[in-house]
Scaffold this active site. Structure first.
Site, PDB file in Angstrom:
ATOM      1  N   HIS A 207       0.796  -1.234   0.000  1.00 31.82           N
ATOM      2  CA  HIS A 207       0.000   0.000   0.000  1.00 31.82           C
ATOM      3  C   HIS A 207       0.826   1.280   0.000  1.00 31.82           C
ATOM      4  O   HIS A 207       0.274   2.371  -0.111  1.00 31.82           O
ATOM      5  CB  HIS A 207      -0.967   0.026   1.190  1.00 31.82           C
ATOM      6  CG  HIS A 207      -0.292   0.379   2.485  1.00 31.82           C
ATOM      7  ND1 HIS A 207       0.466  -0.511   3.184  1.00 31.82           N
ATOM      8  CD2 HIS A 207      -0.267   1.538   3.186  1.00 31.82           C
ATOM      9  CE1 HIS A 207       0.923   0.066   4.273  1.00 31.82           C
ATOM     10  NE2 HIS A 207       0.500   1.320   4.299  1.00 31.82           N
TER      11      HIS A 207
HETATM   12  C1  UD1 Z   1      -2.394   5.725   5.798  1.00 32.62           C
HETATM   13  C2  UD1 Z   1      -1.131   6.199   6.497  1.00 32.62           C
HETATM   14  C3  UD1 Z   1      -0.065   5.120   6.435  1.00 32.62           C
HETATM   15  C4  UD1 Z   1      -0.580   3.795   6.945  1.00 32.62           C
HETATM   16  C5  UD1 Z   1      -1.845   3.438   6.172  1.00 32.62           C
HETATM   17  C6  UD1 Z   1      -2.452   2.140   6.585  1.00 32.62           C
HETATM   18  C7  UD1 Z   1      -0.706   8.625   6.368  1.00 32.62           C
HETATM   19  C8  UD1 Z   1       0.135   9.659   5.756  1.00 32.62           C
HETATM   20  N1  UD1 Z   1      -0.591   7.386   5.850  1.00 32.62           N
HETATM   21  O1  UD1 Z   1      -2.076   5.545   4.413  1.00 32.62           O
HETATM   22  O2  UD1 Z   1       1.031   5.508   7.236  1.00 32.62           O
HETATM   23  O3  UD1 Z   1       0.403   2.800   6.774  1.00 32.62           O
HETATM   24  O4  UD1 Z   1      -2.798   4.491   6.376  1.00 32.62           O
HETATM   25  O5  UD1 Z   1      -3.538   1.848   5.755  1.00 32.62           O
HETATM   26  O6  UD1 Z   1      -1.430   8.913   7.293  1.00 32.62           O
HETATM   27  N2  UD1 Z   1      -9.312   4.935   1.305  1.00 32.62           N
HETATM   28  C9  UD1 Z   1     -10.540   4.336   1.230  1.00 32.62           C
HETATM   29  N3  UD1 Z   1     -11.182   4.000   2.383  1.00 32.62           N
HETATM   30  C10 UD1 Z   1     -10.640   4.231   3.603  1.00 32.62           C
HETATM   31  C11 UD1 Z   1      -9.378   4.860   3.670  1.00 32.62           C
HETATM   32  C12 UD1 Z   1      -8.731   5.201   2.513  1.00 32.62           C
HETATM   33  O7  UD1 Z   1     -11.062   4.100   0.153  1.00 32.62           O
HETATM   34  O8  UD1 Z   1     -11.266   3.888   4.622  1.00 32.62           O
HETATM   35  C13 UD1 Z   1      -8.604   5.265   0.044  1.00 32.62           C
HETATM   36  C14 UD1 Z   1      -8.887   6.643  -0.436  1.00 32.62           C
HETATM   37  O9  UD1 Z   1      -8.887   6.643  -1.813  1.00 32.62           O
HETATM   38  C15 UD1 Z   1      -7.705   7.422   0.075  1.00 32.62           C
HETATM   39  C16 UD1 Z   1      -6.586   6.402  -0.036  1.00 32.62           C
HETATM   40  O10 UD1 Z   1      -7.209   5.153   0.262  1.00 32.62           O
HETATM   41  O11 UD1 Z   1      -7.454   8.566  -0.655  1.00 32.62           O
HETATM   42  C17 UD1 Z   1      -5.449   6.635   0.893  1.00 32.62           C
HETATM   43  O12 UD1 Z   1      -5.905   6.759   2.246  1.00 32.62           O
HETATM   44  P1  UD1 Z   1      -5.067   7.667   3.282  1.00 32.62           P
HETATM   45  O13 UD1 Z   1      -5.644   7.604   4.638  1.00 32.62           O
HETATM   46  O14 UD1 Z   1      -4.839   9.016   2.695  1.00 32.62           O
HETATM   47  O15 UD1 Z   1      -3.648   6.964   3.287  1.00 32.62           O
HETATM   48  P2  UD1 Z   1      -3.215   5.435   3.312  1.00 32.62           P
HETATM   49  O16 UD1 Z   1      -2.566   5.154   2.018  1.00 32.62           O
HETATM   50  O17 UD1 Z   1      -4.294   4.511   3.780  1.00 32.62           O
END
Ligand code: UD1
Length: 364
Positions: A207
């Protein structure tokens, strides 16, 4: 004393659960422990399922900030969390890990004169391209209590000029949860559900933006999965970010029938899958620690790790982002050549107990 613990993203929930249990055990009416969920992760399978399985209560506050650019997400958390702090006036805010919710809530609290405790402090990858590294450095520079999981953390914090009186080596709250829920793991129905046998498969998670955001890189990794799965089943629970990119770049078609894909899994099923896998291939932070505790080989697709103890004494192989090293170690592991490992100091299930005692000034 009023204390607010913050959770935001999936890796936070299992870190706050043992703290919640310790505060409950105190049964002290002078301590009021609240939980605030920022809503950084909001999908049922990235959030709600974890609250249920970890037996966390409904959060006292849910900020519902959702996804966005780093600035948008961090700023929204700060605006909403400030309202909570104005209303509740806690003496202390506890943040865990290194996600955007960690820095956003720390910064909001310290600017209001509220003390901050950072759990899982001091970890450094020394790679400032990682958003988590920026979150870690900034949070540690403003926190009042720095709770460290491994000795490298003490050294890193001292090198950054942090006063040693703020640093406490307490062990690992994520391992507290792992130990606490191990009996429950035996009840997981994931094996019949996926139609696999224990000990016959490997587990993959991907991820990190550096691995999954570019088409070329993601395609290379899917090719690696193709090779790994030639003679061997692979279970691949797919993070939303990775799923979006696999769809965007039309790469799902390259996944063969030996690769079992699933939605993100809950805590109990996922830890069960780690425990009975031949090895784990990952770019996660926390999984490097869970595999070390469980004695399962972990091949980490990153150039650096902020958790060096998992390489030094644990089961972790840091193979970089080029794939030849990954293939070499996977072949060795499958041939039965595994490195000797042991469990790091103080990863004994008592980290949360130590933290709560320090915060409340209880002498043991
Ligand atoms: C975040 C953390 C990372 C951690 C990871 C675990 C930061 C900078 N990054 O990254 O350190 O290892 O979580 O998962 O805080 N999305 C969904 N549903 C959700 C959450 C996210 O669809 O419930 C999708 C969205 O398109 C979103 C993308 O995933 O834009 C990224 O989510 P985000 O929370 O920005 O960062 P992660 O890549 O999950």
């Amino acid at each position: 004393m009023k204390i607010i613990s913050v959770v935001g993203a999936r890796p936070n929930f299992m870190k706050v659960a043992p703290l919640y249990i310790e505060f409950q055990k105190l049964n002290n009416s002078n301590v009021n422990h609240l939980i605030c969920h920022t809503g950084q992760h909001y999908d049922e399978k990235m959030s709600k399922l974890f609250f249920e399985e970890l037996e966390l209560p409904q959060p006292d506050y849910y900020l519902g900030v959702g996804s966005g650019s780093h600035a948008e997400q961090t700023a929204r958390i700060m605006i909403e969390f400030e309202k909570v702090l104005i209303k509740e006036k806690p003496e202390l805010v506890i943040v865990v890990g290194d996600v955007n919710s960690t820095i956003a809530c720390s910064l909001t609290a310290v600017k209001m004169g509220i003390k901050v405790a950072h759990v899982e402090s001091g970890l450094r990858s020394f790679d400032r391209q990682m958003p988590e590294e920026i979150n870690r450095i900034l949070t540690d520079s403003i926190a009042d209590y720095l709770f460290v999981t491994e000795k490298s953390g003490i050294e890193n914090l001292m090198n950054e000029g942090i006063d040693s009186s703020k640093i406490f080596f307490v062990g690992n709250v994520m391992i507290d949860s792992l130990i606490n829920y191990l009996p429950k793991i035996q009840t997981s129905q994931i094996f019949p559900k996926l139609n696999i046998e224990k000990g016959t498969y490997s587990l993959i998670t991907l991820h990190r933006p550096s691995n999954v955001d570019s088409k070329e890189k993601l395609k290379e990794l899917i090719e690696l999965l193709g090779e790994v799965s030639k003679n061997h089943k692979v279970v691949f629970p797919i993070h939303p970010r990775t799923k979006n990119n696999l769809l965007k770049y039309d790469l799902f078609k390259h996944l063969n029938h030996n690769i079992i894909t699933t939605d993100p899994l809950g805590y109990i099923d996922f830890i069960s899958l780690i425990k009975y896998s031949n090895f784990v291939l990952t770019d996660s932070g926390g999984i490097q620690e869970e595999t070390t505790y469980l004695g399962v080989p972990c091949v980490t697709l990153r150039n650096t790790t902020e958790r060096p103890i998992t390489v030094e004494v644990g089961t972790n192989y840091l193979v970089g982002e080029g794939l030849s090293q990954a293939k070499k170690y996977i072949n060795e592991i499958l041939a039965g050549n595994r490195k000797q490992s042991k469990i790091p100091d103080l990863w004994d299930g008592k980290a949360a107990e130590r933290i709560v005692k320090i915060l409340l000034g209880i002498n043991s």
